[in-house]
Design an enzyme around this catalytic site. Sequence first.
Site, PDB file in Angstrom:
ATOM      1  N   SER A 146      41.785  45.901  42.147  1.00  0.00           N
ATOM      2  CA  SER A 146      41.704  44.453  41.976  1.00  0.00           C
ATOM      3  C   SER A 146      42.662  44.046  40.872  1.00  0.00           C
ATOM      4  CB  SER A 146      40.284  44.027  41.594  1.00  0.00           C
ATOM      5  OG  SER A 146      40.255  42.669  41.165  1.00  0.00           O
ATOM      6  N   TYR A 163      32.702  45.141  37.171  1.00  0.00           N
ATOM      7  CA  TYR A 163      33.788  45.051  38.145  1.00  0.00           C
ATOM      8  C   TYR A 163      35.118  45.357  37.470  1.00  0.00           C
ATOM      9  CZ  TYR A 163      36.585  43.115  42.009  1.00  0.00           C
ATOM     10  OH  TYR A 163      37.471  42.942  43.046  1.00  0.00           O
TER      11      TYR A 163
END
Length: 259
Positions: A146, A163
């Site tokens: 990401s 995350y």
Amino acid sequence: MANTFDLTGKVAVVTGASSGIGTDAAFAYAHAGADVAILARRAEKLKDVKEKIEKETGRKVVAVSCDVTQEENVKSAVDTVLKEFGHIDILLNNAGIAVQGGVDSMSVEAWNQSFDTNVKSIFLMSKYIIPQMKEQGYGKVVNIASVNAIVADKFDTFIRHSYNSSKSAVLGLTKGMAASYARYGITVNAIGPALFESEMTSDTLFKSNEFLVKYNTLNPSGRPGNKGELNGTILYLSSDASSYVQGQFIVVDGGGSIV
């Protein structure tokens, strides 16, 4: 000059393939000539994806229900794919989860869930596929990380510390694997998408007009990524077009990380 993006004769394995980026990638692989194994937990959704890809492309698709955080599930799934196709050339580690919360508020269970899905799954899939790639002297591993592996979320009301850290771990794992397996003809690279609409984001981020206005204002492109806009990068890193690209991280974010 031969088409270095051609995947005819190749077999691609895609995790998290029942929706979103994973489904799009499976279609892209098939259109490029590859046969595809699609993995996810939801068998009915996989069946639907399988039927659509086969009808649209004519390629062979094998759907395998699999929890990629569980070793025995992964081992069984890889055995099934090898039995069906005889070999695996491409592994797209796409399965992922975005748990909201900061370190001062989230539970240990939520933290572990992030790392199990985003990092452990790559370890397990690679553990059972890399040996066969080494044996055949060829392999392409693409890990979906990401943009938030290298930049923090820009909104005070949107915090995802597990995350951020788990996707950063994907980059470290990518580099380590790349350095170790290059001598066997295996390339390992990672992609860093920004915001793309998917099942994971549609019920949260894409339903928040306030969030989208802020995102579009801060991103130089003025919009999230569109369906299919990751496919070019995925196919590049999965094909012989990237034969000398090793351990790299390509960000696909409309320029969001440069400002």
